[in-house]
Design a protein around this motif. Sequence first.
Motif, PDB file in Angstrom:
ATOM      1  N   GLN A   2       0.754  -1.063  -0.037  1.00  0.00           N
ATOM      2  CA  GLN A   2      -0.042  -0.041  -0.090  1.00  0.00           C
ATOM      3  C   GLN A   2       0.895   1.318   0.078  1.00  0.00           C
ATOM      4  O   GLN A   2       0.566   2.101  -0.697  1.00  0.00           O
ATOM      5  N   MET A   8      -3.924   0.133  -4.766  1.00  0.00           N
ATOM      6  CA  MET A   8      -4.132  -1.395  -4.436  1.00  0.00           C
ATOM      7  C   MET A   8      -5.119  -1.325  -3.427  1.00  0.00           C
ATOM      8  O   MET A   8      -5.606  -2.404  -3.146  1.00  0.00           O
ATOM      9  N   LEU A   9      -5.274  -0.296  -2.677  1.00  0.00           N
ATOM     10  CA  LEU A   9      -6.060  -0.471  -1.410  1.00  0.00           C
ATOM     11  C   LEU A   9      -7.548  -0.404  -2.007  1.00  0.00           C
ATOM     12  O   LEU A   9      -7.975   0.054  -2.968  1.00  0.00           O
ATOM     13  N   ALA A  10      -8.429  -1.429  -1.380  1.00  0.00           N
ATOM     14  CA  ALA A  10      -9.783  -1.562  -1.831  1.00  0.00           C
ATOM     15  C   ALA A  10     -10.562  -1.982  -0.540  1.00  0.00           C
ATOM     16  O   ALA A  10      -9.955  -2.193   0.727  1.00  0.00           O
ATOM     17  N   SER A  11     -11.767  -1.758  -0.360  1.00  0.00           N
ATOM     18  CA  SER A  11     -12.679  -1.999   0.727  1.00  0.00           C
ATOM     19  C   SER A  11     -13.172  -3.329   1.221  1.00  0.00           C
ATOM     20  O   SER A  11     -13.264  -3.527   1.839  1.00  0.00           O
ATOM     21  N   THR A  13     -12.114  -7.551  -0.592  1.00  0.00           N
ATOM     22  CA  THR A  13     -11.151  -8.669  -1.562  1.00  0.00           C
ATOM     23  C   THR A  13     -11.672  -8.696  -2.925  1.00  0.00           C
ATOM     24  O   THR A  13     -10.638  -8.723  -3.780  1.00  0.00           O
ATOM     25  N   GLU A  15     -12.631  -6.594  -4.593  1.00  0.00           N
ATOM     26  CA  GLU A  15     -12.357  -5.347  -5.726  1.00  0.00           C
ATOM     27  C   GLU A  15     -10.781  -5.254  -5.525  1.00  0.00           C
ATOM     28  O   GLU A  15     -10.368  -4.860  -6.555  1.00  0.00           O
ATOM     29  N   ALA A  16     -10.181  -5.813  -4.712  1.00  0.00           N
ATOM     30  CA  ALA A  16      -8.582  -5.874  -4.378  1.00  0.00           C
ATOM     31  C   ALA A  16      -8.007  -6.673  -5.448  1.00  0.00           C
ATOM     32  O   ALA A  16      -7.215  -6.502  -5.984  1.00  0.00           O
ATOM     33  N   ARG A  19      -7.490  -5.640  -9.144  1.00  0.00           N
ATOM     34  CA  ARG A  19      -6.517  -4.469  -8.868  1.00  0.00           C
ATOM     35  C   ARG A  19      -5.018  -4.946  -9.031  1.00  0.00           C
ATOM     36  O   ARG A  19      -4.181  -4.635  -9.626  1.00  0.00           O
ATOM     37  N   LEU A  20      -4.906  -5.976  -8.167  1.00  0.00           N
ATOM     38  CA  LEU A  20      -3.657  -6.483  -7.903  1.00  0.00           C
ATOM     39  C   LEU A  20      -3.086  -7.465  -9.235  1.00  0.00           C
ATOM     40  O   LEU A  20      -2.009  -7.383  -9.365  1.00  0.00           O
TER      41      LEU A  20
END
Length: 107
Positions: A2, A8-11, A13, A15-16, A19-20
Amino acid sequence: LQRRDPAMLASNTGEALPRLSEAGHIGADATDVLSDALTTQSALLQVLRLAVGAVFDAETASNALKDRLCRAVKIDDFSELCARLEAVKAAVSELRGEILQVRATES
């Protein structure tokens, strides 16, 4: 991660993971495995939270509950569901070791 890439921050998993993957932090295959595991776990947990609360015991669970759990993840048989969960657990454990570069412990 982060600190190096705040995008890469997401509210959550769900969503993350994409992105990852898009940023190259995890591969497409790992993303697929982890997304599938997340979807499976989420579907089962929703049923279990409503039906039994905190503790599930397969030995004493009703056939109706077992059937509902199977339907939640589109599997026909409870023994097949159990085998699927073991396979998902093993795949996620292997990825954890690869991504975090740690050895998995036996559980």
